[in-house]
Design an enzyme around this catalytic site. Sequence first.
Site, PDB file in Angstrom:
ATOM      1  N   CYS A  30     -45.319  44.566  34.472  1.00 53.95           N
ATOM      2  CA  CYS A  30     -44.616  45.799  34.148  1.00 53.95           C
ATOM      3  C   CYS A  30     -43.163  45.425  33.869  1.00 53.95           C
ATOM      4  O   CYS A  30     -42.784  44.269  33.941  1.00 53.95           O
ATOM      5  CB  CYS A  30     -44.690  46.769  35.308  1.00 53.95           C
ATOM      6  SG  CYS A  30     -46.360  47.009  35.915  1.00 53.95           S
ATOM      7  N   ARG A  39     -43.941  44.986  24.875  1.00 51.85           N
ATOM      8  CA  ARG A  39     -45.072  44.430  25.606  1.00 51.85           C
ATOM      9  C   ARG A  39     -46.234  45.419  25.693  1.00 51.85           C
ATOM     10  O   ARG A  39     -47.319  45.055  26.125  1.00 51.85           O
ATOM     11  CB  ARG A  39     -44.619  44.024  27.014  1.00 51.85           C
ATOM     12  CG  ARG A  39     -43.619  42.887  26.967  1.00 51.85           C
ATOM     13  CD  ARG A  39     -42.862  42.728  28.249  1.00 51.85           C
ATOM     14  NE  ARG A  39     -43.739  42.605  29.390  1.00 51.85           N
ATOM     15  CZ  ARG A  39     -43.429  41.983  30.506  1.00 51.85           C
ATOM     16  NH1 ARG A  39     -42.262  41.410  30.621  1.00 51.85           N
ATOM     17  NH2 ARG A  39     -44.251  41.933  31.506  1.00 51.85           N
ATOM     18  N   TRP A  62     -47.697  48.683  33.379  1.00 55.61           N
ATOM     19  CA  TRP A  62     -48.948  48.137  32.823  1.00 55.61           C
ATOM     20  C   TRP A  62     -49.905  48.244  34.000  1.00 55.61           C
ATOM     21  O   TRP A  62     -49.797  47.497  34.963  1.00 55.61           O
ATOM     22  CB  TRP A  62     -48.718  46.693  32.379  1.00 55.61           C
ATOM     23  CG  TRP A  62     -49.972  45.933  32.084  1.00 55.61           C
ATOM     24  CD1 TRP A  62     -50.688  45.169  32.959  1.00 55.61           C
ATOM     25  CD2 TRP A  62     -50.647  45.826  30.834  1.00 55.61           C
ATOM     26  NE1 TRP A  62     -51.765  44.612  32.329  1.00 55.61           N
ATOM     27  CE2 TRP A  62     -51.768  44.992  31.027  1.00 55.61           C
ATOM     28  CE3 TRP A  62     -50.412  46.367  29.563  1.00 55.61           C
ATOM     29  CZ2 TRP A  62     -52.648  44.682  29.998  1.00 55.61           C
ATOM     30  CZ3 TRP A  62     -51.294  46.038  28.546  1.00 55.61           C
ATOM     31  CH2 TRP A  62     -52.396  45.209  28.767  1.00 55.61           C
ATOM     32  N   ASN A 115     -42.981  45.472  40.374  1.00 57.69           N
ATOM     33  CA  ASN A 115     -43.898  44.661  39.559  1.00 57.69           C
ATOM     34  C   ASN A 115     -44.606  43.716  40.506  1.00 57.69           C
ATOM     35  O   ASN A 115     -43.984  43.199  41.431  1.00 57.69           O
ATOM     36  CB  ASN A 115     -43.133  43.782  38.559  1.00 57.69           C
ATOM     37  CG  ASN A 115     -42.562  44.577  37.425  1.00 57.69           C
ATOM     38  OD1 ASN A 115     -42.793  45.774  37.333  1.00 57.69           O
ATOM     39  ND2 ASN A 115     -41.803  43.917  36.577  1.00 57.69           N
ATOM     40  N   GLY A 116     -45.880  43.418  40.224  1.00 60.33           N
ATOM     41  CA  GLY A 116     -46.610  42.481  41.081  1.00 60.33           C
ATOM     42  C   GLY A 116     -47.752  43.194  41.774  1.00 60.33           C
ATOM     43  O   GLY A 116     -48.136  44.308  41.397  1.00 60.33           O
ATOM     44  N   GLU A 119     -64.355  27.326  22.720  1.00 59.09           N
ATOM     45  CA  GLU A 119     -63.066  28.001  22.797  1.00 59.09           C
ATOM     46  C   GLU A 119     -61.960  27.128  22.197  1.00 59.09           C
ATOM     47  O   GLU A 119     -61.090  27.618  21.471  1.00 59.09           O
ATOM     48  CB  GLU A 119     -62.763  28.383  24.256  1.00 59.09           C
ATOM     49  CG  GLU A 119     -61.422  29.040  24.498  1.00 59.09           C
ATOM     50  CD  GLU A 119     -61.184  30.312  23.669  1.00 59.09           C
ATOM     51  OE1 GLU A 119     -62.129  30.827  23.041  1.00 59.09           O
ATOM     52  OE2 GLU A 119     -60.022  30.764  23.641  1.00 59.09           O
ATOM     53  N   LYS A 125     -59.662  28.294  19.032  1.00 56.44           N
ATOM     54  CA  LYS A 125     -58.202  28.360  19.128  1.00 56.44           C
ATOM     55  C   LYS A 125     -57.569  27.612  17.963  1.00 56.44           C
ATOM     56  O   LYS A 125     -56.654  28.100  17.322  1.00 56.44           O
ATOM     57  CB  LYS A 125     -57.787  27.729  20.465  1.00 56.44           C
ATOM     58  CG  LYS A 125     -56.693  28.332  21.256  1.00 56.44           C
ATOM     59  CD  LYS A 125     -56.723  29.796  21.556  1.00 56.44           C
ATOM     60  CE  LYS A 125     -58.016  30.518  21.534  1.00 56.44           C
ATOM     61  NZ  LYS A 125     -58.096  31.891  21.714  1.00 56.44           N
ATOM     62  N   GLU A 178     -58.250  29.440  14.456  1.00 53.49           N
ATOM     63  CA  GLU A 178     -57.634  30.744  14.185  1.00 53.49           C
ATOM     64  C   GLU A 178     -56.131  30.661  13.981  1.00 53.49           C
ATOM     65  O   GLU A 178     -55.577  31.461  13.243  1.00 53.49           O
ATOM     66  CB  GLU A 178     -58.000  31.794  15.253  1.00 53.49           C
ATOM     67  CG  GLU A 178     -57.366  31.612  16.601  1.00 53.49           C
ATOM     68  CD  GLU A 178     -57.740  32.718  17.590  1.00 53.49           C
ATOM     69  OE1 GLU A 178     -57.925  33.868  17.178  1.00 53.49           O
ATOM     70  OE2 GLU A 178     -57.845  32.417  18.782  1.00 53.49           O
ATOM     71  N   HIS A 197     -78.344  14.933  15.362  1.00 51.74           N
ATOM     72  CA  HIS A 197     -79.374  15.682  14.637  1.00 51.74           C
ATOM     73  C   HIS A 197     -78.833  16.253  13.327  1.00 51.74           C
ATOM     74  O   HIS A 197     -79.417  17.198  12.786  1.00 51.74           O
ATOM     75  CB  HIS A 197     -79.949  16.785  15.529  1.00 51.74           C
ATOM     76  CG  HIS A 197     -80.638  16.223  16.738  1.00 51.74           C
ATOM     77  ND1 HIS A 197     -81.852  15.586  16.665  1.00 51.74           N
ATOM     78  CD2 HIS A 197     -80.243  16.126  18.025  1.00 51.74           C
ATOM     79  CE1 HIS A 197     -82.193  15.153  17.874  1.00 51.74           C
ATOM     80  NE2 HIS A 197     -81.227  15.473  18.717  1.00 51.74           N
ATOM     81  N   LYS A 200     -55.100  41.855  16.833  1.00 53.47           N
ATOM     82  CA  LYS A 200     -55.247  41.622  18.269  1.00 53.47           C
ATOM     83  C   LYS A 200     -56.468  42.360  18.823  1.00 53.47           C
ATOM     84  O   LYS A 200     -57.203  41.845  19.642  1.00 53.47           O
ATOM     85  CB  LYS A 200     -53.971  42.052  18.998  1.00 53.47           C
ATOM     86  CG  LYS A 200     -53.998  41.807  20.501  1.00 53.47           C
ATOM     87  CD  LYS A 200     -54.010  40.320  20.808  1.00 53.47           C
ATOM     88  CE  LYS A 200     -54.186  40.000  22.271  1.00 53.47           C
ATOM     89  NZ  LYS A 200     -54.609  38.600  22.493  1.00 53.47           N
TER      90      LYS A 200
HETATM   91  O1  M6R Z   1     -60.178  42.250  23.406  1.00 55.35           O
HETATM   92  P1  M6R Z   1     -61.430  41.411  23.415  1.00 55.35           P
HETATM   93  O2  M6R Z   1     -61.419  40.371  24.470  1.00 55.35           O
HETATM   94  O3  M6R Z   1     -62.671  42.227  23.431  1.00 55.35           O
HETATM   95  O4  M6R Z   1     -61.378  40.664  22.018  1.00 55.35           O
HETATM   96  C1  M6R Z   1     -62.431  39.821  21.624  1.00 55.35           C
HETATM   97  C2  M6R Z   1     -62.039  38.959  20.455  1.00 55.35           C
HETATM   98  O5  M6R Z   1     -61.690  39.743  19.353  1.00 55.35           O
HETATM   99  C3  M6R Z   1     -60.868  38.029  20.801  1.00 55.35           C
HETATM  100  O6  M6R Z   1     -61.159  37.227  21.906  1.00 55.35           O
HETATM  101  C4  M6R Z   1     -60.539  37.114  19.599  1.00 55.35           C
HETATM  102  O7  M6R Z   1     -61.585  36.227  19.390  1.00 55.35           O
HETATM  103  C5  M6R Z   1     -59.212  36.380  19.824  1.00 55.35           C
HETATM  104  N1  M6R Z   1     -58.443  36.372  18.625  1.00 55.35           N
HETATM  105  C6  M6R Z   1     -59.385  34.965  20.208  1.00 55.35           C
HETATM  106  O8  M6R Z   1     -58.194  34.296  20.364  1.00 55.35           O
END
Ligand code: M6R
Length: 617
Positions: free
Chosen positions: A2, A27, A80, A106-107, A490, A494, A497, A513, A612
Amino acid sequence: MCGIVGYIGSRPALPILMGGLHRLEYRGYDSAGVAFFQEGRIDVVKRKGRLSNLEGALRGQFGDDLSSGGIRLGIAHTRWATHGAPSDENSHPHLSASGRIAVVHNGIIENYLEIKRSLTTLGYRFVSETDTEVVAHLIEHHFTTDACRDLLSAVLRTLGEIEGSYALGVLCADDPDSFIAARKDSPLVVGLGDHGNFIASDIPAILEHTREVLILEDKEVAVLRADGVRVMDTLGRPVDRRPMHVDWDIESAEKGGYEHFMMKEIHEEPRAVRDTVAPRIHGGGIRLDDISLTAEDVARIQRIQIIACGTANHAGHVARHAIESLCRIPVDVDVASEFRYRDPIVDGRTLAIVISQSGETLDTMAAMREAKRRGARTFAIVNVVGSSIAREADDVLYTMAGPEIAVASTKAYNTQLAAVYLLTFRLAVLLGRMTEAECAIWTGKLLALPESLERILSDREVLQRFAYEHFNARSVFFIGRGLDFALSMEGSLKLKEISYIHSEAYAGGELKHGTIALIEEGTLVVCPLTQTSLLDKMIGNIREVKARGAVVLGIACDSAPKVDDVCDTVFRIPDVDPLLAPLLAVTPMQLFAYYVAVNKGCDVDKPRNLAKSVTVE
Ligand code: M6R
């Protein structure tokens, strides 16, 4: 998580407080409020929703000129939500029973339920669901009944009783010439101005008024007056703190001095993981207060279906390993958009675990509804309190990552894994597959993870150098076995993307394979090597790709043998139980992706074509 701002001085306080809250709004918050001293009493105005709602309420009271009220002292907060949904009642500041003490926080107060219970038996009435409200009542209790001589003694006594993390601002109607701030495990700075003094959870909130700040350390308390600030420890002993001059511009201040939100958020991982696990571990056992799953419910579960997208889906793959190995319940993991349309086998004996940072991802939400329609009980692991998925699921376990702004998910993944481990251990105990004593060993290992993350962050230069040497790679393979394969997915996501480099994740044993045909001189291969029992097999796979000219980055535990002989570079992480290793080993992958993207000049926080929160199908 927060945001806090506070001011005492000769200037009108409300415009300063509202300006500070605006600086924190980037934020993304769900409610906001202010408490200010006026005519011998404290007034509180707070509203759910955007800051404009609070502004509207203040204008209703003061007219368009917020400086008109002659207010010179106040504390303000943007929330938050962590404990209790976003609502007017749960917004800060919180008042004590008499209304003479106001608190912003906060916390997380980890022992708030115990304190709440004992204050309730003393006759205190609570109006919110928050952990913070206990602080206001407890300070007042000490101030009025325990013969604490003054507000400061009552605050110090309260700090001795609360457990957890806090950045606090405390205002008392009986002491209009000062207010108090305190911190432990949650950031708080004191700003020193010409016309008065400030507190803020984040420097941007006060940067337009002063560049001289005292950074409070853990367990430090500050008493602020218009003409000076005293800093002390929680026993009241003076502490000598020198001001620091901040020369960041506002934009870099919002990022905590980091170049990008992504880097800031990676650095928040130790705190985020600690906040997710510590409040839920008591005497070695796991307490999930809001979860209604009983031992009978758990005994009825015949299979578990995990549903999520992107990074959250990758967390689901780790969850499958953890749950199957410790609970011995069969688990399926689906991407949400596939699950909906494949006529899945789901019934009343299925537990559907839904994972989402935002809690608003449309595919995930629709898949959860489909699982529910078929009779499954739903359990959500979500970061945003009060989000759609959190509201609709039968049970919610919140991750405490705080707002994640960079499009690429980082700290959300670490905290999703933390939540997954908590749930797995709890299920295993309820199923009788784990004793309380064994659970205590696991939770002890969980509690050690934040410190290990700190070390990984401090060793990041190795990755920065490696990324600098290889950012021109055209294609990068991530290979691993077992949990290291789940993690590789993952790592690969990362990198692609944010750096736009083609990348694939493969199970080490699957390369031969087909995919090994793509390995040629100079192909970059990243290998997490945390699964001790599979290490020799992975070393075999590394030899196969090395023989075809690959350059290999290994990510291995301190005591992993032989890996230096086969990898070109090895990034070491602290020794960790293999089951928990993904939570640590993902961080070097996030850092590697980050450095590659920065070297390529990519827009790290806002990668092309991505949003996002994906609220369309
Ligand atoms: O908000 P969510 O965790 O449901 O979002 C899922 C994906 O859209 C999200 O993890 C996306 O793959 C990110 N850009 C990964 O960094």
